[in-house]
Enzyme design. Structure first.
Site, PDB file in Angstrom:
ATOM      1  N   GLY A  63       0.031 -55.005  36.288  1.00 43.46           N
ATOM      2  CA  GLY A  63      -0.058 -54.279  35.350  1.00 43.46           C
ATOM      3  C   GLY A  63       0.812 -52.606  35.623  1.00 43.46           C
ATOM      4  CD  GLU A  64       5.060 -49.842  34.076  1.00 36.76           C
ATOM      5  OE1 GLU A  64       5.513 -51.140  33.772  1.00 36.76           O
ATOM      6  OE2 GLU A  64       5.899 -48.729  33.998  1.00 36.76           O
ATOM      7  N   GLY A  65       0.344 -48.503  34.443  1.00 36.21           N
ATOM      8  CA  GLY A  65      -0.287 -47.532  33.723  1.00 36.21           C
ATOM      9  C   GLY A  65       0.520 -46.391  33.514  1.00 36.21           C
ATOM     10  CD  GLN A  66      -0.520 -41.099  30.705  1.00 33.56           C
ATOM     11  OE1 GLN A  66      -1.733 -41.198  30.814  1.00 33.56           O
ATOM     12  NE2 GLN A  66      -0.158 -39.950  30.165  1.00 33.56           N
ATOM     13  CG  PHE A  67      -1.079 -41.314  35.989  1.00 31.75           C
ATOM     14  CD1 PHE A  67      -0.009 -40.001  35.791  1.00 31.75           C
ATOM     15  CD2 PHE A  67      -2.181 -41.208  35.348  1.00 31.75           C
ATOM     16  CE1 PHE A  67      -0.289 -39.193  34.524  1.00 31.75           C
ATOM     17  CE2 PHE A  67      -2.504 -40.187  34.242  1.00 31.75           C
ATOM     18  CZ  PHE A  67      -1.246 -39.040  34.058  1.00 31.75           C
ATOM     19  N   GLY A  68       1.251 -45.125  37.400  1.00 36.21           N
ATOM     20  CA  GLY A  68       1.374 -46.040  38.402  1.00 36.21           C
ATOM     21  C   GLY A  68       1.415 -47.540  37.981  1.00 36.21           C
ATOM     22  CD  GLU A  69       5.251 -50.285  38.604  1.00 37.08           C
ATOM     23  OE1 GLU A  69       5.318 -50.872  39.827  1.00 37.08           O
ATOM     24  OE2 GLU A  69       6.145 -50.079  37.702  1.00 37.08           O
ATOM     25  CG  ASP A 119     -12.157 -50.377  30.068  1.00 37.53           C
ATOM     26  OD1 ASP A 119     -12.506 -50.720  29.143  1.00 37.53           O
ATOM     27  OD2 ASP A 119     -10.975 -50.209  30.373  1.00 37.53           O
TER      28      ASP A 119
END
Ligand SMILES: *[C@@H]1O[C@H](CO)[C@@H](O)[C@H](O)[C@H]1NC(C)=O
Ligand SMILES: *[C@@H]1O[C@H](CO)[C@@H](O)[C@H](O)[C@H]1NC(C)=O
Length: 823
Positions: A540-546, A674
């Site tokens: 996955g990939e987020g706002q600040f990294g992977e 979450d």
């Protein structure tokens, strides 16, 4: 930009089913909105008493409309007709005679009303007792207002004076109501039945139906669109002097071999439908229940479309109260809708059906009961009271909006600022005692909504802890990881800790594998050699990294210092990296997450294995489990009926493990924020471990709701207080557990509230808050026992205090498991 969201929500909450919204606006005879050419008459006495002079409170011409009195034989058919141009919901009419400053003395003592929706088919209005005659004026100048009970849905309205030939009548009129936005022009349904209960005849016919009544009802509107809802006890009514069952239209299953009732709804034009709300009785003690299923078909051309929308409401075994059931219609375009409502008991009774269209603000059209005023003083008093009530209402709405706006802004800003989901953390609420800067906002919430959250006890920060916080970042990682007192980190510590640069001190790296990081222990902190990671797949990939899935070799050697690492085989790990260009705040958060994660030690929580922080990009290496996440794992699974018991047992076992992991987190006062199946990983033998990188994964994008493109929220898993007030507590984790549990038992075949759009989920949250039995719960999964569903539902109690703790959930599930085992 959070303002608009807050405001929208306020508007949403105020407008969507705010009961008591009054549809009684003057439609424009007096005000002039109705044009002269839309006012016509059967005849006129003279040019100066033409139809256009029939406006209430107008004095033009000879002061009123007067029909031609010479044509005596036709006097019963004289009428003054108003064309409203579009369909209107007319709730009140006003009449006046011809005064003409003392010159006139003609008025209608009695009159009737006819109406039409399309201009050719005319229906005589009748009151609820069946009478057509309306008592009119007693003098030439007073205005007499009459409530139309039932109200009229029409475009054309005719006032027909009832005369006895001996006197001339003149009229001035006004209509009150609002536009009929539903666009519904008729519904058809089978005739209502008669129920005999305890010797009492309960007639469930549609008394005010204005269409054709033959073997069924066609081409009309009636009780189901009159804006009044029946009571919980269907034998009672708010209408005075009517028979039992008056408010409802109901049917017995015996007459329907297909076990369903078909209703058809026709609209003025093609519209885009988002919802249908059906008000149903649910007196199950007398064999009346909400429908079991609704299947709706759509027609926009000449043929019915094949694709239907079907909906099964949650079967409520607890509350016998009447309620609105919301059926999502999935924004289908149609000018006719046909629905099959399936019986779930002997009787099915409806009192109101409304449609909501995309982009149309639906105002409740409930018509308050209203006494008829027929003298000047009463009108005056009535008007004054109305004005006062309106002013009060405006003041209340303004205040209410301000309060809400404030709260929601705060809540949303807080959520936005927190970047919410990405980490395991402790709620601010836990620290109100020591964090004075936060006390004000918290007390605001508490004052307005006394939700009385239990402050988790023993959470006062010790002075040492504060000291540690201040040191973090400028000292060695050993202090970061090793010197933490057994105390919970403060969620807002980012404000306190200002990390400069990541110090490139030699040895700034740790391997936490199997090493209890007890304070004072001299853990040899070494950087994990990156080259030992073999990239396999991007998770996955987020706002600040992977997040990457990697294979590791030689982890054993690396960790052997402790001798308790995993076996020597290459194994899979999840590697979360921070982008090199990440902001300082993101770096701090990342390090904080490392710190928090390193302290978690539970068989059902994913473990931090190692970290690389000596050079960019920063990364943390956590366990990964060979069977991937629980969501994918379960949705691959096919439900085999032969093994239902076994399957149920397995699912309960999985849920027990999740509860166990959460029990551990809650013992540390960690709030996960979450929890969902996408965040649980499955290992061999169906071991479950709770992780937290769901939000960075594309696969689950639809599970998160984007606020103004910034924060993303897993609203379908969030408690109402998390969504509306920004409160995240152990109790809101319990809520999320309930949803996760539901997903598990549903084998992740369906997204929670899949029938509702994100906006509707938020609307439903408002219903949880208002608690008027209109909230929609997740339905009972097929393989789920009543007791287990009960446990699940207890997680969604409105009052957070009434929800079970993870301790309680865990022990209940353990018991349940034991019971299943011995079976
Ligand atoms: C409905 O039932 C009531 C009570 O039995 C009866 O008086 C009335 O005429 C019926 N109305 C219609 C439209 O069938
Ligand atoms: C009507 O409903 C009752 C209760 O659910 C059921 O026992 C009965 O068999 C049904 N009758 C018909 C004709 O479907």
């Amino acid at each position: 930009d959070s303002d608009t969201t807050g405001l929208d929500l306020v508007l949403l909450m105020l407008l969507v089913h705010s009961p008591g919204h009054v549809c009684r606006y003057p439609l424009g005879m007096t005000g002039g909105k109705i044009q002269d050419e839309d006012i016509s008459a059967s005849s006129q006495w003279s040019e100066s008493t033409a139809a256009r002079y029939g406006r209430l409170d107008f004095h033009d011409g000879d002061g009123a409309w007067c029909p031609d009195a010479v044509a005596e034989s036709s006097s019963l058919k004289e009428f003054l007709q108003v064309d409203l141009r579009t369909l209107h919901f007319v709730t009140l009419v006003g009449t006046q005679g011809r005064h003409a400053e003392g010159m006139g003395n003609e008025f209608a003592q009695r009159y009737r009303i006819k109406y039409s929706r399309e201009g050719s088919l005319w229906v005589s209005w009748r009151d609820r007792q069946g009478s057509q005659i309306i008592e009119g004026n007693e003098n030439a100048y007073d205005v007499v207002l009459k409530d139309l009970e039932p109200p009229i849905i029409a475009r054309f309205v005719r006032f027909m004076p009832v005369t006895d030939h001996s006197m001339t009548v003149c009229m001035r009129v006004e209509l009150y109501g609002c536009e009929w936005l539903d666009g519904l022009v008729s519904y058809s349904a089978p005739l209502g039945h008669e129920m005999i209960i305890r010797g009492q005849h309960v007639n469930l016919n549609d008394t005010t139906y204005d269409g054709a009544v033959g073997i069924s009802m066609t081409e009309g509107l009636g009780q189901l669109t009159d804006g009044s809802w029946g009571l919980d006890d269907f034998t009672q009514s708010q209408v005075y002097g009517v028979w039992p069952g008056y408010d409802y239209v109901g049917w017995a299953n015996v007459s329907f071999p297909s076990n369903e009732v078909e209703m058809m709804f026709e609209f003025d034009r093609i519209r885009n439908f988002s919802l249908m709300k059906v008000h149903c009785n649910n007196m199950y003690t007398l064999g009346v229940r909400i429908f079991q299923q609704a299947v709706c078909y759509f027609r926009s051309e000449s043929d019915w479309e094949e694709k239907a929308v079907s909906f099964k409401p949650r079967v409520d075994i607890i509350s016998p109260s009447a309620r609105f059931i919301t059926v999502a219609l999935g924004n289908r375009m149609a000018n006719a809708i046909k629905c099959h409502f399936a019986f779930s008991d002997t009787w099915m009774m409806f009192s109101e059906i409304a449609f909501q269209q995309s982009g149309v603000q639906h105002l409740s059209r409930r018509n308050p009961t209203h006494k008829t005023d027929d003298s000047n003083t009463r009108i005056l008093v009535g008007c004054l009271v109305a004005i006062i009530v309106i002013l009060l209402a405006i003041i209340i709405i303004i205040l209410w909006r301000q309060v809400w706006q404030k709260m929601l802004e705060k809540a949303f800003r807080r959520m936005l600022d927190d970047e919410l989901t990405a980490r395991l953390s402790v709620p601010r609420e836990a620290f109100t005692n020591s964090s004075t800067s936060d006390a004000e906002s918290t007390s605001t919430y508490e004052r307005v909504f006394p939700l009385d959250y239990q402050e988790p006890c023993g959470l006062r920060k010790s002075p040492e802890f504060r000291a540690t916080e201040n040191l973090v970042g400028s000292v060695s990682s050993q202090q970061i990881l090793g010197d933490l007192p057994d105390m919970v980190p403060h969620y807002a510590e980012a404000d306190v800790v200002r990390q400069q640069e990541v110090p490139s001190t030699r040895g700034y790296c740790i391997a936490a594998v199997g090493v209890p990081l007890a304070p004072g222990r001299d853990g040899a902190l070494e950087e994990f050699p990156r080259e030992k990671l073999t990239f396999k797949e991007k998770l996955g990939e987020g706002q600040f990294g992977e997040v990457h899935l990697c294979e590791v070799r030689g982890m054993q050697d690396f960790m052997n210092k402790d001798g308790s690492g995993p076996c020597n085989e290459p194994f899979l790990v999840a590697v979360k990296t921070l982008r090199e260009d990440a902001t300082k705040n993101a770096r701090n958060d990342f390090l904080k997450e490392i710190r928090i994660m390193s302290r978690l030690r539970d068989p059902n929580i994913i473990r931090l294995l190692a970290v690389c922080v000596e050079s960019d990009p920063l990364c943390m290496i956590t366990e990964y489990m060979e069977n991937g996440d629980l969501n994918q794992f379960l949705s691959r699974h096919e439900l085999q009926t032969s093994t239902t018991d076994r399957l149920f047992h397995t699912l309960i076992h999985m849920a027990t493990q999740i509860a166990s992991g959460m029990k551990y987190l809650s013992s540390l006062n960690f709030v996960h924020r979450d929890l969902a199946t996408r965040n649980c990983l499955v290992g061999t033998n169906r071991t479950i471990k709770i992780a937290d990188f769901g939000m960075s994964r594309n696969l689950y994008r639809a599970d998160y709701y984007r606020i103004q493109g910034r924060a993303v929220l897993p609203i379908r898993w969030m408690s109402w207080e998390s969504i509306l007030l920004g409160k995240f507590t152990m109790a809101s984790d319990v809520w999320a557990f309930g949803v996760t549990f539901w997903e598990t038992l549903m084998l992740c075949k369906e997204q929670p509230y899949s029938q509702l759009s994100d906006e509707e989920v938020i609307e439903n949250t408002g219903e949880f808050f208002r608690d008027q039995n209109k909230q929609v719960y997740l339905p009972k999964p097929a393989c789920c026992s009543d007791a287990v569903y009960c446990l699940m539902q207890s997680c969604w109690m409105r009052n957070a205090k009434e929800r079970p703790t993870f301790q309680q959930i865990h022990s209940t599930l353990m018991e349940c498991q034991g019971y299943l085992h011995t079976d």
